[in-house]
Design an enzyme around this catalytic site. Structure first.
Site, PDB file in Angstrom:
ATOM      1  N   ASN A 106       0.842  -1.192   0.000  1.00 29.64           N
ATOM      2  CA  ASN A 106       0.000   0.000   0.000  1.00 29.64           C
ATOM      3  C   ASN A 106       0.880   1.246   0.000  1.00 29.64           C
ATOM      4  O   ASN A 106       1.726   1.402   0.877  1.00 29.64           O
ATOM      5  CB  ASN A 106      -0.894  -0.024   1.241  1.00 29.64           C
ATOM      6  CG  ASN A 106      -1.765   1.222   1.379  1.00 29.64           C
ATOM      7  OD1 ASN A 106      -1.979   1.715   2.479  1.00 29.64           O
ATOM      8  ND2 ASN A 106      -2.271   1.731   0.284  1.00 29.64           N
ATOM      9  N   HIS A 261      -7.578   6.073   0.224  1.00 30.67           N
ATOM     10  CA  HIS A 261      -6.225   5.526   0.030  1.00 30.67           C
ATOM     11  C   HIS A 261      -6.043   4.155   0.685  1.00 30.67           C
ATOM     12  O   HIS A 261      -4.991   3.561   0.567  1.00 30.67           O
ATOM     13  CB  HIS A 261      -5.222   6.526   0.613  1.00 30.67           C
ATOM     14  CG  HIS A 261      -3.795   6.284   0.252  1.00 30.67           C
ATOM     15  ND1 HIS A 261      -3.373   6.050  -1.040  1.00 30.67           N
ATOM     16  CD2 HIS A 261      -2.668   6.252   1.026  1.00 30.67           C
ATOM     17  CE1 HIS A 261      -2.062   5.889  -1.051  1.00 30.67           C
ATOM     18  NE2 HIS A 261      -1.609   6.004   0.180  1.00 30.67           N
TER      19      HIS A 261
END
Length: 281
Positions: A106, A261
């Site tokens: 990520n 996100h």
């Protein structure tokens, strides 16, 4: 309730360069999950909503704390962060006698996964990138740095609970979904390791904010790759997902609507199903 906790999965290992912390659960093919660069980020904080599903699907899940984060050793360096993290992933795998692994990355973790694919291609199986860095510093759609990155550095410079909440509000599409558990987890990590924040800013200055750019390497990364993005990401521009999709020879893209996100947290169930299906087929 998960049968796994931060405490009952916590482990340390000494590598040639660093003492590293990680959380581990399950047995089977190895999936290593690599966190982003926000203040207080850890493997557990980023990925604790994914552990049960992957263990139940037959995987050995490792959530690593990158050097300079969480309970891993401090780090000040001028080297590109993605390159260092790629080396840290390999060192962790070596120390745990893991020959090959899938990587889930990520943000900073995505750039680190790309760095690993470039430097150690024989050690990588499949790759999952979420809101990934590592493909330059310009966007066709969005002036940079984006809102979230500005807030991220605000926390590094003044790690108050108020600034942390401002940043986390932007991490997700629906800030009402943020839990006190998550906020406290991140804040405790900041308070427990304040040197990591100062060291990160020093390293950014030393490296002139060169985290690592693998755009030119994308055509040579042959590993099957799943790119995931939040349509409403306010940290990393969505056109980078198209750059990855266009450059990687074996890639597919999934965009989550009403998602910021943190697809792996905000849409955990859908993300888990998507990634597990990708790994098994």
């Amino acid at each position: 309730m998960s049968r796994f906790t931060q405490e009952n999965t916590s482990k340390f290992v000494q590598t040639p360069e660093w003492k590293m912390h990680y959380n581990e659960a399950g047995e089977g093919p190895v999936v290593i999950m690599v966190h982003g660069s926000g203040a207080g980020a850890t493997g557990w904080a980023n990925f604790h909503r994914n552990v049960d599903a992957f263990v139940d699907a037959g995987y050995r899940v490792i959530l690593m704390d990158c050097p300079g984060f969480g309970k891993s050793d401090p780090l000040v360096t001028a080297e590109p962060r993605f390159v260092i993290n790629a080396r840290a992933i390999k060192s962790l795998m070596d120390a745990l006698d893991i020959d090959k692994a899938h990587l889930v990355g990520n943000s900073m973790g995505g750039g680190s996964a790309l760095g690993f694919a470039v430097q150690y291609p024989e050690r990588l199986d499949r790759m999952i990138l979420m809101g990934s860095g590592g493909v330059g510093r310009t966007s066709l759609f969005t002036p940079l740095p984006m809102e979230g990155i500005k807030l991220l550095f605000g926390v590094y410079r003044d790690p108050s609970l108020e600034n942390l909440k401002k940043m986390l509000d932007v991490f997700v599409y629906d800030s009402s979904a943020l839990t006190e558990e998550l906020i406290n987890l991140r804040h405790k990590s900041i308070l427990a390791n304040p040197q990591h924040l100062e060291n990160f800013l020093k390293s950014i200055d030393l490296s002139k904010f060169q985290m690592g750019d693998f755009t030119a390497n994308l055509p040579d990364i042959k590993h099957p790759t799943l790119i995931t993005w939040g349509r409403d990401d306010r940290f990393v521009p969505i056109d980078w997902s198209l750059k990855l999709l266009n450059g990687l020879p074996d890639a597919r893209l999934h965009v989550f609507s009403q998602c910021g996100h943190w697809a792996q947290w905000e849409h955990a169930d859908a993300f888990n199903r998507l990634v597990i299906d990708f790994l098994k087929h």
